[in-house]
Design a protein around this motif. Sequence first.
Motif, PDB file in Angstrom:
ATOM      1  N   GLY B 252       0.787  -1.221   0.000  1.00 45.01           N
ATOM      2  CA  GLY B 252       0.000   0.000   0.000  1.00 45.01           C
ATOM      3  C   GLY B 252       0.823   1.277   0.000  1.00 45.01           C
ATOM      4  N   VAL B 253       2.166   1.180   0.126  1.00 40.30           N
ATOM      5  CA  VAL B 253       2.995   2.383   0.079  1.00 40.30           C
ATOM      6  C   VAL B 253       3.444   2.631  -1.356  1.00 40.30           C
ATOM      7  N   ARG B 254       3.222   3.842  -1.823  1.00 41.24           N
ATOM      8  CA  ARG B 254       3.640   4.181  -3.187  1.00 41.24           C
ATOM      9  C   ARG B 254       5.159   4.281  -3.257  1.00 41.24           C
ATOM     10  N   LEU B 255       5.777   3.567  -4.181  1.00 41.97           N
ATOM     11  CA  LEU B 255       7.226   3.492  -4.231  1.00 41.97           C
ATOM     12  C   LEU B 255       7.861   4.502  -5.171  1.00 41.97           C
ATOM     13  N   ALA B 256       7.237   4.730  -6.302  1.00 43.42           N
ATOM     14  CA  ALA B 256       7.912   5.459  -7.380  1.00 43.42           C
ATOM     15  C   ALA B 256       8.143   6.920  -7.034  1.00 43.42           C
ATOM     16  N   SER B 257       7.112   7.594  -6.603  1.00 42.06           N
ATOM     17  CA  SER B 257       7.245   9.016  -6.294  1.00 42.06           C
ATOM     18  C   SER B 257       8.095   9.187  -5.066  1.00 42.06           C
ATOM     19  N   GLY B 258       8.386  10.382  -4.759  1.00 45.08           N
ATOM     20  CA  GLY B 258       9.108  10.640  -3.527  1.00 45.08           C
ATOM     21  C   GLY B 258       8.173  10.570  -2.331  1.00 45.08           C
ATOM     22  N   ASP B 259       6.929  10.176  -2.561  1.00 42.28           N
ATOM     23  CA  ASP B 259       5.913  10.281  -1.537  1.00 42.28           C
ATOM     24  C   ASP B 259       5.896   9.038  -0.657  1.00 42.28           C
ATOM     25  N   ALA B 260       6.827   9.014   0.278  1.00 43.02           N
ATOM     26  CA  ALA B 260       6.983   7.832   1.116  1.00 43.02           C
ATOM     27  C   ALA B 260       5.789   7.637   2.035  1.00 43.02           C
ATOM     28  N   ARG B 261       4.990   8.657   2.141  1.00 39.64           N
ATOM     29  CA  ARG B 261       3.938   8.650   3.140  1.00 39.64           C
ATOM     30  C   ARG B 261       2.655   7.985   2.673  1.00 39.64           C
ATOM     31  N   ALA B 262       2.436   8.057   1.374  1.00 42.21           N
ATOM     32  CA  ALA B 262       1.133   7.692   0.846  1.00 42.21           C
ATOM     33  C   ALA B 262       0.793   6.238   1.129  1.00 42.21           C
ATOM     34  N   GLU B 263      -0.408   6.028   1.646  1.00 37.75           N
ATOM     35  CA  GLU B 263      -0.927   4.681   1.765  1.00 37.75           C
ATOM     36  C   GLU B 263      -2.137   4.545   0.876  1.00 37.75           C
ATOM     37  N   GLY B 264      -2.588   3.335   0.710  1.00 34.95           N
ATOM     38  CA  GLY B 264      -3.763   3.179  -0.113  1.00 34.95           C
ATOM     39  C   GLY B 264      -3.776   1.803  -0.689  1.00 34.95           C
ATOM     40  N   GLY B 265      -4.938   1.213  -0.661  1.00 35.22           N
ATOM     41  CA  GLY B 265      -5.031  -0.094  -1.291  1.00 35.22           C
ATOM     42  C   GLY B 265      -4.415  -1.184  -0.454  1.00 35.22           C
ATOM     43  N   HIS B 266      -4.948  -1.372   0.790  1.00 38.62           N
ATOM     44  CA  HIS B 266      -4.398  -2.447   1.614  1.00 38.62           C
ATOM     45  C   HIS B 266      -4.602  -3.782   0.952  1.00 38.62           C
ATOM     46  N   SER B 267      -5.585  -3.871   0.051  1.00 44.05           N
ATOM     47  CA  SER B 267      -5.861  -5.171  -0.563  1.00 44.05           C
ATOM     48  C   SER B 267      -5.193  -5.317  -1.918  1.00 44.05           C
ATOM     49  N   ASN B 268      -4.304  -4.369  -2.274  1.00 41.96           N
ATOM     50  CA  ASN B 268      -3.679  -4.413  -3.602  1.00 41.96           C
ATOM     51  C   ASN B 268      -2.998  -5.748  -3.886  1.00 41.96           C
ATOM     52  N   HIS B 269      -2.217  -6.236  -2.916  1.00 41.39           N
ATOM     53  CA  HIS B 269      -1.479  -7.471  -3.208  1.00 41.39           C
ATOM     54  C   HIS B 269      -2.431  -8.635  -3.413  1.00 41.39           C
ATOM     55  N   LEU B 270      -3.572  -8.618  -2.701  1.00 37.26           N
ATOM     56  CA  LEU B 270      -4.565  -9.692  -2.880  1.00 37.26           C
ATOM     57  C   LEU B 270      -5.153  -9.684  -4.290  1.00 37.26           C
ATOM     58  N   ARG B 271      -5.462  -8.482  -4.781  1.00 40.72           N
ATOM     59  CA  ARG B 271      -6.067  -8.371  -6.111  1.00 40.72           C
ATOM     60  C   ARG B 271      -5.076  -8.838  -7.179  1.00 40.72           C
ATOM     61  N   VAL B 272      -3.821  -8.505  -6.936  1.00 41.86           N
ATOM     62  CA  VAL B 272      -2.775  -8.896  -7.876  1.00 41.86           C
ATOM     63  C   VAL B 272      -2.619 -10.415  -7.887  1.00 41.86           C
ATOM     64  N   VAL B 273      -2.613 -11.010  -6.707  1.00 31.89           N
ATOM     65  CA  VAL B 273      -2.504 -12.463  -6.622  1.00 31.89           C
ATOM     66  C   VAL B 273      -3.697 -13.116  -7.324  1.00 31.89           C
ATOM     67  N   ASN B 274      -4.876 -12.551  -7.081  1.00 31.82           N
ATOM     68  CA  ASN B 274      -6.097 -13.093  -7.694  1.00 31.82           C
ATOM     69  C   ASN B 274      -6.022 -13.052  -9.225  1.00 31.82           C
ATOM     70  N   GLU B 275      -5.492 -11.941  -9.760  1.00 32.73           N
ATOM     71  CA  GLU B 275      -5.390 -11.818 -11.226  1.00 32.73           C
ATOM     72  C   GLU B 275      -4.398 -12.826 -11.813  1.00 32.73           C
ATOM     73  N   VAL B 276      -3.282 -13.072 -11.090  1.00 31.60           N
ATOM     74  CA  VAL B 276      -2.329 -14.054 -11.603  1.00 31.60           C
ATOM     75  C   VAL B 276      -2.939 -15.452 -11.521  1.00 31.60           C
ATOM     76  N   ARG B 277      -3.692 -15.715 -10.452  1.00 31.29           N
ATOM     77  CA  ARG B 277      -4.380 -17.010 -10.351  1.00 31.29           C
ATOM     78  C   ARG B 277      -5.344 -17.190 -11.520  1.00 31.29           C
ATOM     79  N   ARG B 278      -6.040 -16.123 -11.895  1.00 35.47           N
ATOM     80  CA  ARG B 278      -6.971 -16.199 -13.020  1.00 35.47           C
ATOM     81  C   ARG B 278      -6.229 -16.584 -14.307  1.00 35.47           C
ATOM     82  N   ARG B 279      -5.010 -16.039 -14.485  1.00 38.09           N
ATOM     83  CA  ARG B 279      -4.220 -16.314 -15.693  1.00 38.09           C
ATOM     84  C   ARG B 279      -3.512 -17.658 -15.627  1.00 38.09           C
ATOM     85  N   GLY B 280      -3.303 -18.172 -14.423  1.00 34.12           N
ATOM     86  CA  GLY B 280      -2.734 -19.515 -14.308  1.00 34.12           C
ATOM     87  C   GLY B 280      -1.281 -19.570 -13.882  1.00 34.12           C
TER      88      GLY B 280
END
Lengths: 406, 406, 406, 406
Positions: B252-280
Amino acid sequence: MAFVERVEVAGHIIDSLILAKVLDVILDAGADYRIVDVEIGRTSLDPSRAVLEVAAEDDDVLARLLDDLQVHGANRVAHSDARLAVADRDGVLPEGFYSTTNLPTEVRLSGRWVEVENPEMDCGLVVLPDGRVRTEPMHRVRAGDHVVVGNDGVRVRPLSKPRGATPFEFMTSEVSSEKPKDALVAEVAGRMRQAKARGAKVLAVCGPAVVHTGAAPHLARLVRHGWVDVLFAGNGFAAHDIESNVLGTSLGVRLASGDARAEGGHSNHLRVVNEVRRRGSIAAAVADGWLTGGVMFECVTHGVPFVLGGSVRDDGPLPDVHTDVVEAADAMRALLPAVGVALMLASTLHAIATGNLLPAGVEAYCVDINQAVVTKLADRGSHQALGIVTDVGLFLHTLADHLAPE
Amino acid sequence: MAFVERVEVAGHIIDSLILAKVLDVILDAGADYRIVDVEIGRTSLDPSRAVLEVAAEDDDVLARLLDDLQVHGANRVAHSDARLAVADRDGVLPEGFYSTTNLPTEVRLSGRWVEVENPEMDCGLVVLPDGRVRTEPMHRVRAGDHVVVGNDGVRVRPLSKPRGATPFEFMTSEVSSEKPKDALVAEVAGRMRQAKARGAKVLAVCGPAVVHTGAAPHLARLVRHGWVDVLFAGNGFAAHDIESNVLGTSLGVRLASGDARAEGGHSNHLRVVNEVRRRGSIAAAVADGWLTGGVMFECVTHGVPFVLGGSVRDDGPLPDVHTDVVEAADAMRALLPAVGVALMLASTLHAIATGNLLPAGVEAYCVDINQAVVTKLADRGSHQALGIVTDVGLFLHTLADHLAPE
Amino acid sequence: MAFVERVEVAGHIIDSLILAKVLDVILDAGADYRIVDVEIGRTSLDPSRAVLEVAAEDDDVLARLLDDLQVHGANRVAHSDARLAVADRDGVLPEGFYSTTNLPTEVRLSGRWVEVENPEMDCGLVVLPDGRVRTEPMHRVRAGDHVVVGNDGVRVRPLSKPRGATPFEFMTSEVSSEKPKDALVAEVAGRMRQAKARGAKVLAVCGPAVVHTGAAPHLARLVRHGWVDVLFAGNGFAAHDIESNVLGTSLGVRLASGDARAEGGHSNHLRVVNEVRRRGSIAAAVADGWLTGGVMFECVTHGVPFVLGGSVRDDGPLPDVHTDVVEAADAMRALLPAVGVALMLASTLHAIATGNLLPAGVEAYCVDINQAVVTKLADRGSHQALGIVTDVGLFLHTLADHLAPE
Amino acid sequence: MAFVERVEVAGHIIDSLILAKVLDVILDAGADYRIVDVEIGRTSLDPSRAVLEVAAEDDDVLARLLDDLQVHGANRVAHSDARLAVADRDGVLPEGFYSTTNLPTEVRLSGRWVEVENPEMDCGLVVLPDGRVRTEPMHRVRAGDHVVVGNDGVRVRPLSKPRGATPFEFMTSEVSSEKPKDALVAEVAGRMRQAKARGAKVLAVCGPAVVHTGAAPHLARLVRHGWVDVLFAGNGFAAHDIESNVLGTSLGVRLASGDARAEGGHSNHLRVVNEVRRRGSIAAAVADGWLTGGVMFECVTHGVPFVLGGSVRDDGPLPDVHTDVVEAADAMRALLPAVGVALMLASTLHAIATGNLLPAGVEAYCVDINQAVVTKLADRGSHQALGIVTDVGLFLHTLADHLAPE
């Protein structure tokens, strides 16, 4: 609960967690509260304000609680003048003395609020004959001084942290080693640029690991390019910095070559200290051409003032070291005005000492590889400190590449 | 002391501390020794050799002691053939089985010394019908296998460390955060260059902090330039690496920008895992253009084999994860031949797992910010591991700048 | 290699790792060796002896190397008298001064070996008019003193560690938190009993965490029962110990009740320091009945001498604090004779300071919860220190139950 | 800011920091708020309630923000029914699935709020044909399941923490090693007594350091006296516990005697694992009289169910280990209902795994000597976890003395 007092807290008290902390402190003390009045700012820019009735079972608990609430910016509503007592012994405050926070503070004298000149925590407030009020550490109090006692007529302003507008914006991160480091370094570089742009000074507080990890040349580069205005350290940092420049080693480890393994010369730092003692001072060792590089050299050459505070573990020590620690702290105090950013670099002792002296408004970045140390520093009442758990060697290399590429 | 046995130890046993350690182990076991014969190499290049008579009060203690001495390269002098026993159950070794070290090992069969094929510690030795000897982990033993029991007819070779000539030259440093870091990184880069030059492979073992600290793009760069030949990790590392490339965040921490503070999307990694599972599979997600960058992407694109080992804390997990841990370890074993350098990067679980599987001859560098973790890794029988206490984020940045500037 | 010198090392040089370390130091310095003569003790009780020819490329490297070898107990074979030079300035040693180790040391004067009186590391050796030789720290040297220069005519004795016979038997354990703790505490209790039985003193070096973790009453119990003969600490330990006894809190946390959560009185330690300043000393505060319990109280009551060393972070400080750190170290030196066991309890600063002053023969136990701190202490040339990574609160509770049940 | 949504948050939102955290999350996401309505509880027992209008620049950001706000107990005001989608593949959730928190949750179906049966974080919500709603981890979803998507019609209840009345009262302390330890242990003992009194179960999650530090007999005592109802661990803990009881060592270190130094039998744990494999299970090894003491023995004897989760570093492993980690996590899930207190004892891997599975209402105490580990555990969304930085060996000794004196 027979004993009741009204306190008021104002500012960004919701999103800066101030009100929550205040209620916490009340309940933890075994006291209770009733919210008498509350205005919550409608938007993120509006300040809020709450008036609480605090009730405790005995007067003593209530008095101590009011003290503690003021650390968090909650002041008594009743505005009488401050009470003063006369110190009867040098170096001893009158009983019941008001113990300071490091927040901006005002004292009510003859119905008028007077701003205290130099906020510092854990001190007393002395009212001067001309009506000014100064924060004085215990040892500086003199018999006859007029000292504020109790917390009547003293109020503090909590540090307000409106979003998007202030230096503290990115400082909400908690201590953890698992942060994107390049981004953090860039942020610190940006904060230093802003501080310099508004005329504020940058203070570096340095531990010996700065030298052992090979970071000293990068710090020297920052000094050379004007990014450090004041430096605090101990005998160890200065001795190893000089050793590494004169002999090429630190604690006997050769730094320059890729040969991380080589040891040799366990007594190198002693010989270096002895030579500086012979010359009389670090400045003299620079003047006669014996010392030609490093952080201390750059400080001398560029007129950056430094304080080397003594400690019981010192070898030698260097002639520049203040062996009396009370004098050392006073020398540090004298250099703090106008400091806007403090970098605490792999230093425990001097970083804590500095944290004790800094006003709450100074931004501080505590860099250490040991999470426990960073937590300790960030916990000591320095609300404004950001802990960065990383390797000071690679941190300073990256920071210097941002600010002072050569 | 009625029970006596002669053991011999040879090689650089003085300056590599081997003889000292052997004597230590004997005395610690409550046994005693007499030095029967000793030849100390005259110069730093000559090997030394010592024959000791070891005496203990009972046979059991002596037997166990002889076992332990072999971990340090001390072999019995008496050379009978190895004794074999037949395993009577799948996955169970015969009682009294010889427990392996990770040193080069030979077994005496019919009067002839046979080199064991794949050194690995904490396993059994199985003699194949064709006379070859293999190291087999307990779970792979099958009823009917011929297994070495006792330590008759088994000898090991201590890792010799003559100075100035071998990869281990700079690895005598102890674990500490107070080392010159730029120099250490340069040394590791040099060791990787030498390994590649002699045709050895580089293994990277990665924990999720590689992603959280912003180091993943630098590791991806090393993969892209051919500096990583095998990769071991867990579900967390791969999921966060993919998350950071698809969504730009890690935990949930944004890496690219200098914005070390930003949070968001606690479930991001879950959605990503789910999408890879869908693809196999991760490879399928690369193939259909959904995943276009990052460490896992570079591995797929450049044909770098990887093993993702499962753990009980995994979310999802990704379809590529070996959820059976015994299978996961077997998959890791299959990729170890020809590995010459192992980088353990901010990983505890997978680094220890890898350390258990590696032959003693592989150089390993354990990089972690936590000294306790590094000590733990370096302690687990991995004599060849160098602990580097530093920030993996800045370490990989600097390493990639050495090896793969872009 | 044109420059050659013979050195000799004797004692339990194999199983105490001394010979291995000596060879290591030679090779690390880029020098080389040839073993001229070696006698390995046949049994574990026999000492060994080796004579080495050390060769280096230049005289400077060789000289520095001979210095370093002496830290490990290797002396030059050639026995000329020591060379002396006269100090020309107060507080400055002559160039080329012999830098001491903390091992037992002898100096050859007019063909006779004279034992140095008070081993301490990183000092100079001063030959008195009556022929005695004293170790003197740099700041105590006076113009006109005769100081040993170079390492001709100086020899040291390595600490011998034969098994089963000496205090150091169980001290080979390395630093780790994963040790059986009840057994370790029992061992330390046993070592303290043995020290007292032979008339040696026990020194306790204390950090503030002793109070914060609730361990102070257990330490007070040890003082009351005569298990502590000397105490070193700083202002923080003493102030919090007094605060906890007078006000029941430490850093504002209530210690006595089960209420670990309660905060209150951030300025408690300041008020306590102020009151002691008013009375003039801790002893005066005991005498007038204001202070009635705790570690400092027991020290005063039972005549246990203590040194409170100042540091730049001190609040107040207490009137008993030596604010001049050079004087503080001298006061510590004065109390060290006859100390046989040193307990370093959750203290970094004062523990390192003490470690610098202790002769090598004193057993030291460094107790801290932070592995990095324990490693740092154990690394600083204190070969005799055993690091114990544990919670000082529970450690002192268990230790006091062993030694001083009430 | 074109996209606006109203959210509501209620309960002890001021003193539990909930409102402050909610505002923080909004601003960190680059969104803004307006407070529409707020009722602050007048006293410390009254709940508060706030309605906010949240505004963001694009719909995506707003949607993700609403997700994140729900982790902190802020629900949308608009109450439509939950939207459902049908899973089309086994083990894959529909796109846009609602990702769960571990807070008590309700789902609105046909205008009626249905309580979700088993809160667990990072899962999906499946509506059963009979109208019940279950939390299901990704891998358990089957094609055809009806899964909640988006966050319409889902609401959660923040954990309320009114003072003086709930289990969480003393849990506000932050992670630090500098706490009064006897008092903390007494508190944990008290919490366990209260949990048992109300019929709740106690779960122990154990790492191998419990055995290495000599604490296993004390934990065994707690099991024997009925203070542990469920046990989670890995192969290492169980193997070393059995090794220490059958052979008296742990990792080759003898535990029982005061002889902390002794090593011996590096392969002991392997032989023990092999013997249990031969017998088929730990229970069988108890039944045939081979295993007669220790934590696992007490679990078998007293019918305490346990789950041993596999990991890639396992030797053997023991036949009771679930080598498939997904099955292991499912086995852990099956034992969680009715657990009221969880002790995480020097375990990183299994403690994090357990933390992921626990509902927010379970009290958890994370005991480890390493502050970084405790912070990591306490950070992973387990708001209810109290970190205790101490030595697990001495902690369990003291805890068992409180609860199960023998």
